[in-house]
Design a protein around this motif. Sequence first.
Motif, mmCIF file in Angstrom:
data_model
loop_
_atom_site.group_PDB
_atom_site.id
_atom_site.type_symbol
_atom_site.label_atom_id
_atom_site.label_comp_id
_atom_site.label_asym_id
_atom_site.label_seq_id
_atom_site.Cartn_x
_atom_site.Cartn_y
_atom_site.Cartn_z
ATOM 1 N N ARG A 1 0.673 -1.229 -0.170
ATOM 2 C CA ARG A 1 -0.115 -0.150 -0.003
ATOM 3 C C ARG A 1 0.731 1.196 0.009
ATOM 4 O O ARG A 1 0.285 2.414 0.176
ATOM 5 N N GLU A 2 2.157 0.934 -0.093
ATOM 6 C CA GLU A 2 3.147 2.076 -0.214
ATOM 7 C C GLU A 2 2.946 3.175 0.754
ATOM 8 O O GLU A 2 2.883 4.506 0.740
ATOM 9 N N ILE A 3 2.556 2.698 2.301
ATOM 10 C CA ILE A 3 2.601 3.471 3.467
ATOM 11 C C ILE A 3 3.823 3.792 4.076
ATOM 12 O O ILE A 3 4.531 2.546 4.546
ATOM 13 N N GLY A 4 4.213 5.117 3.945
ATOM 14 C CA GLY A 4 5.754 5.302 4.564
ATOM 15 C C GLY A 4 5.627 6.059 5.790
ATOM 16 O O GLY A 4 6.614 6.210 6.448
ATOM 17 N N ARG A 5 4.559 6.606 5.992
ATOM 18 C CA ARG A 5 4.343 7.488 7.188
ATOM 19 C C ARG A 5 3.015 7.019 8.125
ATOM 20 O O ARG A 5 2.084 6.764 7.699
ATOM 21 N N LEU A 6 3.522 6.253 9.218
ATOM 22 C CA LEU A 6 2.543 5.550 9.881
ATOM 23 C C LEU A 6 2.569 5.817 11.536
ATOM 24 O O LEU A 6 3.647 5.923 11.963
ATOM 25 N N THR A 7 1.380 6.016 11.860
ATOM 26 C CA THR A 7 1.084 6.534 13.500
ATOM 27 C C THR A 7 0.877 5.012 14.055
ATOM 28 O O THR A 7 0.002 4.521 13.690
ATOM 29 N N ILE A 8 1.641 4.544 14.781
ATOM 30 C CA ILE A 8 1.367 3.245 15.759
ATOM 31 C C ILE A 8 0.921 3.522 16.830
ATOM 32 O O ILE A 8 1.633 4.135 17.753
ATOM 33 N N LYS A 9 -0.206 2.793 17.207
ATOM 34 C CA LYS A 9 -0.714 2.920 18.470
ATOM 35 C C LYS A 9 -0.922 1.365 19.009
ATOM 36 O O LYS A 9 -1.228 0.652 18.194
ATOM 37 N N GLN A 10 -0.890 1.216 20.162
ATOM 38 C CA GLN A 10 -1.211 0.062 20.826
ATOM 39 C C GLN A 10 -2.060 -0.236 22.288
ATOM 40 O O GLN A 10 -1.778 0.925 23.028
ATOM 41 N N ARG A 11 -2.726 -0.928 22.469
ATOM 42 C CA ARG A 11 -3.583 -1.290 23.930
ATOM 43 C C ARG A 11 -3.921 -2.487 23.921
ATOM 44 O O ARG A 11 -4.238 -3.142 23.038
ATOM 45 N N GLY A 12 -3.213 -3.212 25.049
ATOM 46 C CA GLY A 12 -3.471 -4.465 25.477
ATOM 47 C C GLY A 12 -2.686 -5.692 24.692
ATOM 48 O O GLY A 12 -2.907 -6.821 24.934
ATOM 49 N N THR A 13 -1.426 -5.275 24.138
ATOM 50 C CA THR A 13 -0.749 -6.220 23.264
ATOM 51 C C THR A 13 0.723 -6.318 24.188
ATOM 52 O O THR A 13 1.480 -7.182 23.586
ATOM 53 N N GLY A 14 0.884 -5.224 24.458
ATOM 54 C CA GLY A 14 2.389 -5.330 25.165
ATOM 55 C C GLY A 14 3.454 -4.849 24.168
ATOM 56 O O GLY A 14 4.707 -5.013 24.336
ATOM 57 N N LEU A 15 3.044 -4.846 23.028
ATOM 58 C CA LEU A 15 4.046 -4.442 21.888
ATOM 59 C C LEU A 15 4.661 -3.090 21.946
ATOM 60 O O LEU A 15 3.991 -2.024 22.470
ATOM 61 N N ILE B 1 -3.385 0.474 14.551
ATOM 62 C CA ILE B 1 -3.612 0.214 15.882
ATOM 63 C C ILE B 1 -3.417 -1.272 16.500
ATOM 64 O O ILE B 1 -4.120 -2.157 15.843
ATOM 65 N N ALA B 2 -2.650 -1.654 17.251
ATOM 66 C CA ALA B 2 -2.457 -2.918 17.796
ATOM 67 C C ALA B 2 -3.324 -3.050 19.005
ATOM 68 O O ALA B 2 -3.127 -2.441 20.003
ATOM 69 N N THR B 3 -4.167 -4.411 18.898
ATOM 70 C CA THR B 3 -4.934 -4.252 20.188
ATOM 71 C C THR B 3 -5.484 -5.988 20.257
ATOM 72 O O THR B 3 -4.956 -6.598 19.121
ATOM 73 N N ARG B 4 -6.384 -6.159 21.058
ATOM 74 C CA ARG B 4 -7.003 -7.463 20.898
ATOM 75 C C ARG B 4 -8.566 -7.395 20.508
ATOM 76 O O ARG B 4 -9.396 -6.564 21.109
ATOM 77 N N ILE B 5 -8.714 -8.295 19.726
ATOM 78 C CA ILE B 5 -10.083 -8.749 19.471
ATOM 79 C C ILE B 5 -10.344 -10.165 19.915
ATOM 80 O O ILE B 5 -10.122 -10.895 19.421
ATOM 81 N N PRO C 1 5.916 -0.046 20.152
ATOM 82 C CA PRO C 1 5.621 0.619 18.778
ATOM 83 C C PRO C 1 6.895 1.151 18.064
ATOM 84 O O PRO C 1 7.101 1.038 16.974
ATOM 85 N N ALA C 2 7.993 1.361 18.863
ATOM 86 C CA ALA C 2 9.227 1.607 18.371
ATOM 87 C C ALA C 2 10.192 0.529 17.881
ATOM 88 O O ALA C 2 10.625 0.730 16.625
ATOM 89 N N THR C 3 9.933 -0.435 18.457
ATOM 90 C CA THR C 3 10.417 -1.598 17.919
ATOM 91 C C THR C 3 9.863 -2.227 16.537
ATOM 92 O O THR C 3 10.517 -2.625 15.834
ATOM 93 N N LEU C 4 8.514 -2.328 16.716
ATOM 94 C CA LEU C 4 7.832 -2.687 15.455
ATOM 95 C C LEU C 4 8.166 -1.738 14.171
ATOM 96 O O LEU C 4 8.148 -2.230 13.114
ATOM 97 N N ARG C 5 8.061 -0.378 14.514
ATOM 98 C CA ARG C 5 8.635 0.713 13.394
ATOM 99 C C ARG C 5 9.766 0.213 12.542
ATOM 100 O O ARG C 5 10.012 0.248 11.647
#
Length: 384
Positions: free
Chosen positions: A334-348, A368-372, A350-354
């Motif tokens: 999807r050629e996404i170069g600018r990404l805001t990463i948010k997380q809640r409930g995963t322990g992830l 948005i990283a979360t649990r469903i 964001p800096a490492t994932l980036r």
Amino acid sequence: MEPSLLEALRADPGLQNAAAEALERDGDRAPLRLRKAGVDPETAAAALTLAELRRHARAKFGERAERLYFTRAGLEQATRWPVAERRAARFARHVDAVTDLCCGLGTEALAFAEAGLRVEAVDLSEATAAYARANAEAAGLEIEVRVGDALKAELGESVFADPARRSGAGRNFDPAAYSPPLDELLGRLREARFAAVKLGPGIGHDWIPEGAEAEWVSVDRDVVEACLWLGEAAQVPRRASVRKAGEWHELTGDGKDRAEVGEVAAYLYEPDGAVIRAGLVAELAGELKAHTANETIAYLYGDEIKETPFARAWKVEEVWPLHPKKLKALLAEREIGRLTIKQRGTGLDPATLRKQLKLKGPNEATLIATRIGQAHKALLCSEA
């Protein structure tokens, strides 16, 4: 700052102005400019410190900061003016006078006085009380300031208290380590008919006395404080007060309900921190006709977008497994170069994932990283 230096600055507005101008124009060389003008080193340092603190204080006090007197610790704990002004107005609707315990620099007392209340301000430190007197005079307000122990001071018609949450070792997060300790202060305030206590926003719900109102306050999405309203001042069990674009909004409830749990929907809402801390996510879900996807996580989901000051909203574009390698490939497609990463409930992290995603491309999105349910998922979203 020594009381003698404070008095020297109060007596010399010209020096205050010269220090502010030197700091603005010369930066690190400002002390040299004042020394060349004949100002002794100690007084020059005090004047420049005041000028620096006033510059930082603009974020809390606006133009008022230019005539007030601050210490670093006092400024850090001081209430933002719109919050103090709103609280003073609530007092003024019910009482005519207030005792301001642990008054610090006296800025909250200024708000009370501007609201038309008779104010007696009390602080344990003579040096701190001197700042409160200086600020009352600078603001042209009649405020009685005296030195006294908050646990022994005579209480008036109503009481406000802002116990110190800092010590020589830094900020205290344990209310039992406040000065005075919160449990002792609350015991003292049982005698008050109408009272409020300002606290740090991280206060635990187990510190809320029976029958009290607990309010959390945010300004432009930043949760800045909690406040316990006691006696006749308590109106509801829980309140989230949100200031957005200069206007106040309130959400109330008992904090006992839980939102329904369902699946991901077309829109995701992230409740304001004041709503979350107040335990009013279920009340907000009811207003938005939304639900959670995991009972322990405060993201809400709804099929229709509803405008609210109590949450940010995103449109859910896609739902993916939370696997870095798969995410890297999907984002690259999807050629996404600018990404805001948010997380809640995963322990992830964001800096490492980036770093793992190695983003490239002209497009922008929010992940948005979360649990469903119990599954870890990544939701690709766009601002709603």
